[in-house]
Design an enzyme around this catalytic site. Structure first.
Site, mmCIF file in Angstrom:
data_model
loop_
_atom_site.group_PDB
_atom_site.id
_atom_site.type_symbol
_atom_site.label_atom_id
_atom_site.label_comp_id
_atom_site.label_asym_id
_atom_site.label_seq_id
_atom_site.Cartn_x
_atom_site.Cartn_y
_atom_site.Cartn_z
ATOM 1 N N HIS A 63 0.822 -1.205 0.000
ATOM 2 C CA HIS A 63 0.000 0.000 0.000
ATOM 3 C C HIS A 63 0.855 1.254 0.000
ATOM 4 C CE1 HIS A 63 -4.158 -1.507 0.651
ATOM 5 N NE2 HIS A 63 -3.479 -2.590 0.934
ATOM 6 N N ASP A 64 2.144 1.120 0.139
ATOM 7 C CA ASP A 64 3.101 2.230 0.037
ATOM 8 C C ASP A 64 4.026 2.408 1.226
ATOM 9 O OD1 ASP A 64 2.848 5.783 -0.844
ATOM 10 O OD2 ASP A 64 4.543 4.473 -0.548
ATOM 11 N N PRO A 96 -4.825 -6.112 -6.034
ATOM 12 C CA PRO A 96 -5.579 -7.224 -6.622
ATOM 13 C C PRO A 96 -6.631 -7.773 -5.659
ATOM 14 C CG PRO A 96 -3.198 -7.635 -6.677
ATOM 15 C CD PRO A 96 -3.391 -6.391 -5.911
ATOM 16 N N THR A 127 3.408 -16.371 2.774
ATOM 17 C CA THR A 127 3.960 -17.371 3.683
ATOM 18 C C THR A 127 3.684 -16.993 5.137
ATOM 19 O OG1 THR A 127 6.001 -18.438 4.438
ATOM 20 C CG2 THR A 127 6.215 -16.204 3.653
#
Ligand code: NAG
Length: 260
Positions: A63-64, A96, A127
């Site tokens: 998200h940055d 996505p 993971t």
């Protein structure tokens, strides 16, 4: 937890010819030589208190932002500044969806200058971390609008998921993205995909989506953890270099939750 680091890094960074779109690992070498240790110690403390913090930070990077600890290691180009705006809708538009098809995923990554290898390697970030029932419910009950489950789900795994995520309600119940080793940064995520135990549609389609390249990468990461780590590190740096705000652009937030 970022308050400490954000304030300290306000100091004058050295400038240099650009390696990575204005970001470079030695940015704080003179103004704040202990910068890396400060960040690492704050992170280690936060993650030891709550292992989910590692996954949250990884997600935040998408998200940055930055950083990750444990498992693969790499040098982080520094200097990516905070935006002076915050936009909830914009923050989510390029992320996505969990029910993305392989083609959705490839297209979204391509738009950001990332290729299939980046997609598979970065998906390996799953993971660690958890996902909410609402993100995988469609696979359990109505994969294609036909009221049937996703046939690629392994049977016992599927039954377990149904108990966590019932037909109605329970949307906020959570399940690990890597059910075998949910807080260890390793390549188990890819082995699980081979066994039909990927949690999200966007995970499993890396293998089942009929794209040769992503399918082969899943297999090779499942076989060879070192290759996964190497590619993951490379793609994290590449992702960190997407449209960075540097020098006079952007700002360094005093509180990362809000603009100054
Ligand atoms: C993904 O979920 C959204 C929201 O529930 C829905 O509108 C969309 O059709 C789904 N996409 C696929 C590929 O199933």
């Amino acid at each position: 937890m970022f308050i400490l680091s954000c304030a300290i890094f306000q100091a004058f960074p050295v400038s240099s010819s650009n390696n990575y779109g204005g970001l470079f690992p030695e940015l704080y070498q003179i103004s704040c030589p202990q910068a890396n240790e400060i960040v690492m110690s704050v992170l280690e403390e936060a993650i030891s208190k709550d292992p989910r913090m590692a996954a949250s930070l990884l997600r935040l990077h998408f998200h940055d932002c930055f950083v990750q600890s444990g498992g693969p290691y790499w040098e982080v180009p520094l200097g990516r500044r905070d935006s002076k705006t915050a936009n909830f809708n914009k923050a989510n538009v390029n992320i996505p969806a969990p029910n993305s098809t392989i083609q959705n995923l490839i297209n979204l990554f391509n738009k950001q200058g990332l290729n299939e290898q980046d997609l598979v390697a970065l998906s390996g970030g799953h993971t660690i971390g958890m996902a909410r029932c609402v993100s995988f419910k469609q696979r359990l009950y109505n994969q294609k609008g036909d009221n049937l489950p996703d046939v690629t789900l392994e049977k016992t795994y599927y039954n377990g998921l149904k108990s966590i995520c019932p037909t109605s309600g329970g949307d906020n119940n959570i399940s690990p993205l890597d059910v075998a080793s949910p807080i260890r940064f390793d390549n188990t995520y890819f082995k699980l995909l081979l066994w039909g135990k990927g949690l999200l549609n966007s995970d499993e389609v890396l293998l089942t989506g009929n794209v040769k390249k992503t399918k082969e990468l899943v297999k090779s990461y499942a076989e060879n953890e070192a290759i996964f780590f190497r590619h993951f590190a490379k793609s994290m740096v590449k992702m960190g270099n997407i449209n960075p705000l540097t020098e006079l652009k952007g700002e360094i937030r005093n509180s990362c939750r809000r603009i100054n």
